[in-house]
Write a protein that holds these residues in place. Sequence first.
Motif, mmCIF file in Angstrom:
data_model
loop_
_atom_site.group_PDB
_atom_site.id
_atom_site.type_symbol
_atom_site.label_atom_id
_atom_site.label_comp_id
_atom_site.label_asym_id
_atom_site.label_seq_id
_atom_site.Cartn_x
_atom_site.Cartn_y
_atom_site.Cartn_z
ATOM 1 N N GLU B 575 0.831 -1.201 0.000
ATOM 2 C CA GLU B 575 0.000 0.000 0.000
ATOM 3 C C GLU B 575 0.876 1.265 0.000
ATOM 4 O O GLU B 575 0.648 2.198 -0.758
ATOM 5 N N ARG B 576 1.916 1.214 0.823
ATOM 6 C CA ARG B 576 2.818 2.373 0.895
ATOM 7 C C ARG B 576 3.582 2.576 -0.407
ATOM 8 O O ARG B 576 3.732 3.692 -0.899
ATOM 9 N N TRP B 577 4.081 1.469 -0.948
ATOM 10 C CA TRP B 577 4.840 1.580 -2.195
ATOM 11 C C TRP B 577 3.927 2.107 -3.302
ATOM 12 O O TRP B 577 4.315 2.990 -4.085
ATOM 13 N N GLY B 578 2.699 1.575 -3.347
ATOM 14 C CA GLY B 578 1.743 2.033 -4.366
ATOM 15 C C GLY B 578 1.481 3.526 -4.235
ATOM 16 O O GLY B 578 1.509 4.273 -5.229
ATOM 17 N N ASP B 667 -5.710 0.018 -11.003
ATOM 18 C CA ASP B 667 -5.550 1.477 -10.951
ATOM 19 C C ASP B 667 -4.768 1.897 -9.703
ATOM 20 O O ASP B 667 -3.903 2.758 -9.764
ATOM 21 N N HIS B 668 -5.123 1.283 -8.570
ATOM 22 C CA HIS B 668 -4.457 1.657 -7.314
ATOM 23 C C HIS B 668 -4.181 0.402 -6.498
ATOM 24 O O HIS B 668 -4.934 -0.575 -6.595
ATOM 25 N N LEU B 669 -3.131 0.474 -5.697
ATOM 26 C CA LEU B 669 -2.927 -0.610 -4.733
ATOM 27 C C LEU B 669 -3.701 -0.226 -3.470
ATOM 28 O O LEU B 669 -3.147 0.284 -2.496
ATOM 29 N N THR B 670 -5.003 -0.453 -3.553
ATOM 30 C CA THR B 670 -5.880 -0.089 -2.438
ATOM 31 C C THR B 670 -5.559 -0.967 -1.236
ATOM 32 O O THR B 670 -4.932 -2.024 -1.384
ATOM 33 N N PHE B 738 -9.263 -5.414 -9.876
ATOM 34 C CA PHE B 738 -8.504 -5.071 -11.072
ATOM 35 C C PHE B 738 -9.310 -4.220 -12.043
ATOM 36 O O PHE B 738 -10.533 -4.233 -12.036
ATOM 37 N N SER B 739 -8.585 -3.517 -12.923
ATOM 38 C CA SER B 739 -9.263 -2.644 -13.878
ATOM 39 C C SER B 739 -9.041 -3.067 -15.319
ATOM 40 O O SER B 739 -9.622 -2.477 -16.224
#
Lengths: 303, 799
Positions: B575-578, B667-670, B738-739
């Motif tokens: 999450e932090r890296w994303g 899109d994001h590492l939620t 995923f997107s």
Amino acid sequence: MPDYGHDLLFGSFITPANATPHEVVALAQESEAAGLDLVTFQDHPYQAAFLDTWTLLSYVAARTERIRLSGNVINLPLRPPAVLARAAASLDLLSGGRFELGLGAGGFWDAIEAMGGRRLTPGQAVDALSEAIDIIRGLWDPSDTSRFRVDGTYYQVAGAKRGPAPAHDIGIWLGAYKPKMLRLTGAKADGWLPSLPYMGSLDAITEANAIIDEAADGAGREPAAVRRLLNVSGRFGAAGDGLLTGPPEQWAEQLAVLTLEYGFSSYILMGDDPAVIRTFGGEVAPLVRDLVAKERAARGTVR
Amino acid sequence: MDYGHPLRFGVLLAPGEHVATKALEDLVDLAELSEELGYDLVTFSGGPAQADPWTLASWAAGRTSRVRLLAAPARDGNPAVVARAAASLDLLAGGRVDLALATAHTPDADAVGEAIDVIRGIWSASERSPLYVEGKHHRVAGADRGPAPSRTVPLWIDGADPALLRLTGQKADGWTAPLALGTPPAHPGGHAEDGTAADSAPADSAPAGTAPAGTAPAGTAAGPAPDGSVVDGVWVGELVAAQRVIDAAAAEAGRDPREIRRLARIAGRFTADRGGFLTGPPEKWVADLLPLVLDAGFATFVLSAGDPETVRRFAAEVVPVLRTAVDRERRARGVAESAPARSAFVRSKRREGIDYDAVPASLAATAVEPGDAAYARVRSTYLRGGSPGLVLRPGTPADVGDAIRFARTQPVKLSIRSAGHGISGRSTNNGGIVIDVSRLNAIEVLDKETRRVRIEPGARWSDVAAALAPHGWALSSGDYGGVGVGGLATAGGIGWLVREHGLTIDHLRAVEMVLADGSQVRADEQENPELFWGVRGAGANFGIVTSFEFEVDEVGDVGFAQFVLDATDTADFLERWGAAMEAAPRDVTSAVILGRPRPGQPLIAQMMAVVDSDDADTIVSRLQPLAATAPLLDYSIQVLPYAAVMHVPPGTHDAQGEPVTRAALADHLTPELSAAAARLVRSGLTYFFHIRSVGGAASDVAPDATAYAGRSANFQLVAFGHSRGDLDPAWDALLPHFSGQYINFETDRRPERVHEAYPGDTLRRLRALKRRYDPAKVFRDNFAFDPAEEDVTPGAAAG
Ligand SMILES: Cc1cc2nc3c(=O)[nH]c(=O)nc-3n(C[C@H](O)[C@H](O)[C@H](O)COP(=O)(O)OP(=O)(O)OC[C@H]3O[C@@H](n4cnc5c(N)ncnc54)[C@H](O)[C@@H]3O)c2cc1C
């Protein structure tokens, strides 16, 4: 103790990987461009992943101009000495005197036998090597017009015509560690070519030099007739405690010590990284030459 | 007696008695001259000076680039070593080697036959068992096989002994007639010295003392007959008799006699007056040689001449005239010209369903079949084991057309290959055909001003980076230099500079490709714009791209960093890296790799990053937030040319098995995705979990601007597993996060994957293109969709 006063040579030791033949050739050319004096390849004819060292040496010689070449070391058990002698002379002639013959008695007997080679004990292998050296030198000398005969225990030559003569006195350098091989080196060879990682300790080097010197003496030769060459490996980077791990200046100091105190005069760097080869040839070699020249001048040991 | 082989001409190079540096150099000069003059081959003998013929051939290989080398090993060589030496020479010289088994001096057919078994056994690198040959003369007991030469190295036997002739028929690819056989009529003056030089390898010393030195070997002593009394043509009978022995043995062994080439060594003199055999003006030479072709079956002639003048005259005044004469006579006699047929051995390894004899002539010589030596090098790819029935290696776009036209008529699978790093792309198969375009690998600058470059599909990204570096340019491609241009630039291209410079396909300005019907087209924004749209994301569905034109970027040295992090708190780290990547300026791109967890040890993450800057402060400021995403265990930061980051030496591939992967765009590492991904890693079902950052410039492009639709994604994820049955359900559970899909990492073949990659309108447009360009679904090895129906079968070609 010894500094035999030889001029310094610096070389590379490139893995003859047959997966990347053109990279191997490029590294040899890189070695030449880096100002190295010598490019060498190991010879393990039973190793399916390697290029045939003889073919590679010949091809590389044709693709370079100045650098000298040697096997490091050529596997005698799978290369008959008469063939080797003529091939070496041919390559030396073709390359304008750039070939040197690093030679070994062989060691991986299971693999040699699997290839159809003859299994020898380590002791027999040294004797066979001694016979082979006589055959090679005999064939290199066509000024002797007598038919050449050798009736050895391991090799026979039945009245061959001698020749061709090489373009220069090809040095026969032996990869030697054990006393019997070291004695043969002192008695007959032009060079001693061990690998530092196998030597174990600096004391072992001193002892080996002493055996070679004594054998040379016994054969009526000057110890300085035997050049001492050394395969080394190392890493450039921040100063470390190990041998040859640090910046080029640190390498240079250590190699100068090996020259002045342990008698070596040729350093062959094992590894396939072009940047490392460039640093070795471009930075380390001139620094070592400098340090050694200064010290030899001071000691008055220049030959 | 004429086997219809194409005529070939060579020069024998043998040093004279007094060999010095100069003499050998002259010899090599003569080899270079022969190449320049268009000779097909050169061959070497040690001559009376006893030079080593193998060394001469190897040296000459380094000094020439086109001419073939008929190379002879020294006598007494160990055949297993000879095999490796020959394969090595072939690899170094680029497939230009024939191997002459110099048997004139040891005419023991049994020993030669055993040597052939050893040599071919060593070359059979695609067999995985060690080699055993229990012979009377040669014994190999469990030697490793390999390397395979790059092409089948033809084996030649030299000798007139009946046992050797039979052996030739049974096993060899070529026969060299000893000069003494079929002695031609000499002219009254005699020219014996020319003749003997043609076969002057000396008697020699042997380590085992077998051969008494000084005895002239059979076959060298006799020259042409001392008198010219023999009527021209009669002497040919002896040669024909030898050919018959060879042919009978070949037929008995189930071979076609045309498999065996026949070589005659010749020597002669150009003189104004007509004398004996090959003595006289060029017309006399032609008249003397013509019956050897038409009546005695020879099509390869090796000229023994120490002087450049004879070599020149022969090439200029004999060769072309002889060719014309042979053509004319062959037409008149109805002899079809054909290269030697593939050997019975090679044919025995052929696979069902492929009409091998119908392979177009343009492709036959370079094609590789399972029985060919080169098969070991081409059967498998970087990640996938294969055993195709035929690998076609076209060297021009027109040949690619021939290949497609042929392949589409064959009822077997078809795979397309550029550099063989396909994951989704099944670029090898089992029993089918592979069209391998790796020989199309040129890289050239078209326009310096606009930084327009033309790159062929077989180039690897390492080669591209190296070629662009001198201009101060780079083209963002991927993170691994071994990957090929063809597979990547038809699909996407998520590289080290993607956030700053976009996808590889975003730099594409035009392509040239060969379509399913074998026709060639160009596609760009003006010409065939819809096809150009489709090629950028789904290119493998429409044809084989033979040329890409890109606009590249100015890129100098870059910061290249590798971090080792403690990612035990995996979800938190991801999450932090994303978040750090999404917040980062575009000049930084990074990726993380997580391996399989090991009991009792921290979970290690590797993070790699490239900063497009050579300024240390900039590099450090970009890297700091990334390094802070988890406890730092080790790191290295270097400033390197982009080409150094991409450098990968070329090599051949020998994978086994099938890769099992799942992939997606996100899109994001939620927090939810990060937690789910952490669970997947913890489960141990993936041994290699890799997330690349995307976004940035890649997201500036509209989703419908190219067939690559996943423009909103900031991340691309891939997991490698051991078992499809285990990985699929675990990955399917992540799908809600995923997107989209980038096809190049996904091996799942369920139809949903195609819809992820090509959603909605994108797939409708692509199907319309498929209907237009490939309605028969010739191209189906990589995320293939049906032209019409809803059915989709990604990667249907896999075997
Ligand atoms: C180690 C490794 C690292 C990778 N890293 C990245 C990365 O950082 N970024 C990234 O984007 N991808 C990456 N990939 C994926 C890579 O882009 C694909 O696997 C790509 O297909 C490989 O191209 P290739 O030409 O080497 O493959 P091939 O195996 O030769 O071809 C794969 C498929 O591409 C198609 N194809 C090949 N040539 C052509 C052509 N001339 N015309 C039309 N279609 C063709 C065919 O369908 C074929 O089956 C990586 C793959 C590997 C194995």
